[in-house]
Design an enzyme around this catalytic site. Structure first.
Site, short mmCIF file in Angstrom:
data_model
loop_
_atom_site.label_atom_id
_atom_site.label_comp_id
_atom_site.label_asym_id
_atom_site.label_seq_id
_atom_site.Cartn_x
_atom_site.Cartn_y
_atom_site.Cartn_z
N THR A 1 -1.34 5.55 2.69
CA THR A 1 -2.58 4.78 2.70
C THR A 1 -2.58 3.81 3.87
O THR A 1 -1.61 3.11 4.09
CB THR A 1 -2.74 3.99 1.38
N LEU B 1 0.86 -1.17 0.00
CA LEU B 1 0.00 0.00 0.00
C LEU B 1 0.90 1.23 0.00
O LEU B 1 2.00 1.20 0.56
CB LEU B 1 -0.88 0.02 1.25
N ASP B 2 0.44 2.30 -0.61
CA ASP B 2 1.20 3.53 -0.60
C ASP B 2 1.49 3.96 0.83
O ASP B 2 0.72 3.66 1.75
CB ASP B 2 0.43 4.65 -1.29
N LYS B 3 2.57 4.69 1.02
CA LYS B 3 2.97 5.16 2.35
C LYS B 3 1.82 5.88 3.05
O LYS B 3 1.58 5.68 4.24
CB LYS B 3 4.19 6.07 2.24
#
Length: 172
Positions: A60, A56-58
């Protein structure tokens, strides 16, 4: 959230990178997993990404699963590759997508204007499919100020939800 001899499932907070990268060498999910699990994590992902099958994106938050054995890693990787794992994400948007429910199918790749950003492309890139449904709109019904939108992914492209919802006129 769950742990056995094969898997560990965690709720990753926003602000935590999934794996070490330039600018985020410490305080990552991988660092936390190594501290908790030690050498029991799968080695398939290499030193920088042991046990990590997806990310997951940082910025998110959300549930992530990591493999503690090589067999679990291969099995999870096969499930993700076959799109046999349902991933539903909740996004808060500025405005609301129209129509309230639908599917966005585009090609996503590096923006020709800003190579640091991902964008919908006419040619090139990779196919990306997001099913979305408005869960709640906030503000006037004729022109909502914000919305809570559920997104189910068929593909997992970098920044796919952000790119697709912005494409629908409702940026995250």
């Amino acid at each position: 959230l769950f742990e056995d001899a094969h898997l560990i499932v965690v709720d990753k907070p926003a602000g935590m990178a999934a794996h070490p990268a330039p600018g985020s060498e410490t305080g990552t999910l991988v660092n936390a997993l190594l501290a908790h699990c030690g050498a029991s994590l799968s080695g398939i992902g290499g030193v920088a990404r042991p046990g990590i099958v997806h990310r997951l994106d940082k910025d998110t938050s959300g549930v992530m699963v990591a493999a503690k054995t090589d067999a679990a890693h291969r099995g999870l990787a096969a499930l993700f590759e076959a799109h046999d794992i349902e991933r539903v994400y909740v996004a808060l948007t500025r405005g609301a997508p129209k129509p309230a429910k639908g599917t966005v199918t585009t090609r996503i790749g590096r923006s020709p204007r800003d190579r640091k950003k991902m964008a919908v492309l006419r040619t090139g890139g990779r196919e990306a499919v997001t099913h979305y449904a408005l869960r709640r709109a906030y503000g006037p019904a004729s022109r909502p100020l914000a919305a809570r939108v559920a997104c189910t992914l068929e593909t997992g492209r970098t920044h796919q939800i952000r790119v697709h919802l912005a494409h629908k006129g409702a940026p995250v």
